[in-house]
Enzyme design. Structure first.
Site, PDB file in Angstrom:
ATOM      1  N   ASP A 198       0.907  -1.323   0.133  1.00 29.83           N
ATOM      2  CA  ASP A 198      -0.009  -0.109   0.073  1.00 29.83           C
ATOM      3  C   ASP A 198       0.776   1.278  -0.030  1.00 29.83           C
ATOM      4  OD1 ASP A 198      -1.988  -1.879   0.433  1.00 29.83           O
ATOM      5  OD2 ASP A 198      -3.076  -0.527   1.610  1.00 29.83           O
ATOM      6  N   ASP A 229      -9.844   1.809  -8.566  1.00 30.92           N
ATOM      7  CA  ASP A 229      -9.762   0.577  -7.734  1.00 30.92           C
ATOM      8  C   ASP A 229      -9.524   0.697  -6.272  1.00 30.92           C
ATOM      9  OD1 ASP A 229      -9.494  -2.403  -8.106  1.00 30.92           O
ATOM     10  OD2 ASP A 229      -7.793  -1.823  -7.128  1.00 30.92           O
ATOM     11  N   GLU A 266     -14.821   2.070  -6.823  1.00 29.11           N
ATOM     12  CA  GLU A 266     -15.222   0.771  -6.494  1.00 29.11           C
ATOM     13  C   GLU A 266     -15.033   0.952  -4.776  1.00 29.11           C
ATOM     14  OE1 GLU A 266     -13.574  -3.935  -6.733  1.00 29.11           O
ATOM     15  OE2 GLU A 266     -12.225  -2.094  -6.468  1.00 29.11           O
TER      16      GLU A 266
END
Length: 517
Positions: A198, A229, A266
């Protein structure tokens, strides 16, 4: 307007004008608010260079298919360099994966798509990079490396209670978020898995890198927008307010570059979690629609989906009236729709009827229009598109040995085009109806309040002076209902549905649409 002297030409002009003003006659592009977007996995779409992998030139060659289907935009799954087949772990944010072609190829694709009035949206994966990204390779070198703070690092003893944390979420079955790179006592955070570390969005430099990447694709390449995303994982789940604030800032930065930029996020969760993202991400995928559609068929409960959709739309409306409800019946992460509907062809055709007659901006996953099949693991939900029978299919990709979508189980597109009752021609018909009927594309959703058999779904779509009444029978038995007054004009019927003397007769898995006269 220039005065027309020739009476014959004048007559033609007047007739054309009259036709274009008739209800339900003119094809319109309602994107982004209510238009149709076609999702493509380039890897499986069309291969022009014989390496078995789909490519950008293949998409250019098949743009007419998208246009013929009636879609207004294409969303591409990741196109950037990556070590994986799916490419959701990026190694270079400003290039095209070499298997797919070059940046120049992609610019050509955008140019050709725009000529056909087709917009281009690309997947933007910014929650994480690949563990092979140059930033991460630098980050691993030492604690004082300039790129160390591009990622989330912690000493082992400070996260001891979390290293073996077993967490499964709606959008990840990864059970470990902290990962050992084998360089000492420091661990890095990767929500999805160790190959996807991340990024650290608390670092202003990271945010500036991301904004510059957005600028590159909008300004230098020319895309129309981004599908974002894993949008709720920019910061950890216990920092939702920071997530909301980031996306607002991201939107401001992107709109400063391209005022009409399209952003769809999303956020895989229930509506209460999804809704606060709307100020930053004006379009959000409606996962509830997909799951409730399947649940409605399982329970033969027709109004379940209509009621839930109405509830979601009203809930979002209280937050902002500018939201775009990105509905879908399947995508690259879910089993193919035909598999989810027990391989019942009548259900598949009716499901697209439901999607196209509900409010929203619907997404179509490539191959659904020919009834492709596929189940987990994900690779087999993303199998090669069948353009023609295998012997004639020069562009069929072969990067994977298909397990579900093969000539024996799926009729290729070339054959379906000549079959009046094929999936493809059914998709075309209902999409064209939506694109020529403003009430279906833009209208409000009003539920039918009278008593109905449990398997029946009925609702009105109202737009200005145009009203339609839509009925679907999601059960396996014939049903009848009383037809509402003044809705005598039948504009669509499927599966043997009919009207007679004030009654609507709907056989199993049939649909009918009436317009107010």
């Amino acid at each position: 307007m220039k005065k027309i002297k020739n009476p014959l030409i004048l007559l033609v002009v007047l007739i054309a004008a009259a036709c274009s003003n008739q209800k339900g006659n003119k094809i319109e592009n309602h994107w982004p608010h209510a238009g149709i977007t076609y999702e493509i996995f380039i890897q499986s779409f069309y291969d022009t260079d014989g390496d078995g992998i789909g490519d950008i030139n293949g998409v250019i060659k098949k743009l007419e298919h998208v246009k013929e289907l009636g879609a207004n935009a294409i969303w591409f799954m990741p196109v950037m360099p990556s070590p994986s087949y799916h490419k959701y772990d990026v190694t270079d944010y400003k290039d095209i994966h070499p298997d797919y072609g070059t940046l120049e190829d992609f610019k050509k694709l955008i140019e050709e798509a725009h000529k056909k009035d087709i917009k281009i949206v690309i997947d933007m994966i910014i929650n994480h990079t690949s563990s092979e990204h140059p930033w991460f390779l630098e980050s691993k070198k030492s604690r004082d490396n300039p790129y160390r703070d591009y990622y989330v690092w912690a000493q082992k003893d400070t996260i001891a209670d979390f290293i073996n944390k077993k967490t499964i979420t709606l959008d990840s079955d990864n059970i470990q978020q902290w990962h050992d790179p084998g360089i000492g006592e420091d661990y890095y955070y990767g929500f999805f898995y160790g190959g996807m570390p991340d990024l650290n969005f608390d670092n202003p430099k990271v945010r500036e890198e991301i904004y510059d990447i957005g600028r590159f694709w909008l300004e230098e390449v020319g895309v129309d927008g981004f599908r974002l995303d894993a949008a709720k994982h920019i910061f950890p789940d216990d920092r939702p307010e920071d997530n909301h604030a980031f996306w607002k800032e991201f939107r401001e930065k992107m709109e400063a570059i391209k005022p009409d930029v399209y952003l769809v996020g999303e956020v895989y969760d229930m509506k209460e979690i999804v809704a606060p993202y709307l100020p930053g991400l004006p379009a959000l995928f409606n996962f509830d629609f997909h799951y409730t559609l399947l649940e409605s068929y399982e329970k033969e409960d027709g109004m379940l989906l209509a009621k839930r959709q109405k509830e979601i739309l009203d809930f979002y409306q209280d937050i902002t009236d500018e939201f775009i409800d990105a509905t879908f019946s399947s995508n690259h992460d879910q089993p193919r729709l035909l598999n989810s509907l027990n391989e019942n062809p009548r259900k598949l055709k009716q499901a697209i009827n439901i999607l196209m007659t509900m409010p929203g901006a619907p997404y179509l996953y490539y191959g659904e229009e020919i009834g492709m099949l596929g189940k987990k693991p994900d690779e087999h939900i993303r199998e090669p598109f069948l353009w023609d029978i295998e012997a004639n299919d020069k562009g069929r990709t072969s990067w994977i040995e298909p397990k579900y979508s093969i000539d024996e189980t799926v009729t290729p597109l070339a054959i379906q085009k000549s079959m009046s009752t094929s999936y493809f021609n059914h998709y075309k018909e209902i999409i064209k109806l939506r694109n020529t009927n403003r009430a279906l594309a833009l209208g409000d959703l009003d539920l039918y309040e009278n008593d109905l058999p449990q398997s029946m779904m009925a609702y009105y779509r109202n737009h200005k002076d145009q009203q339609v009444f839509v009925v679907h029978n999601l059960g396996d038995e014939d049903k009848k209902i009383i037809m509402p007054e003044d809705f005598g004009k039948m504009i669509f019927h499927y599966g043997g549905a009919s009207k007679d003397e004030g009654e609507l007769h709907l056989p199993a898995y049939s649909s009918i649409i009436l317009e107010k006269e």
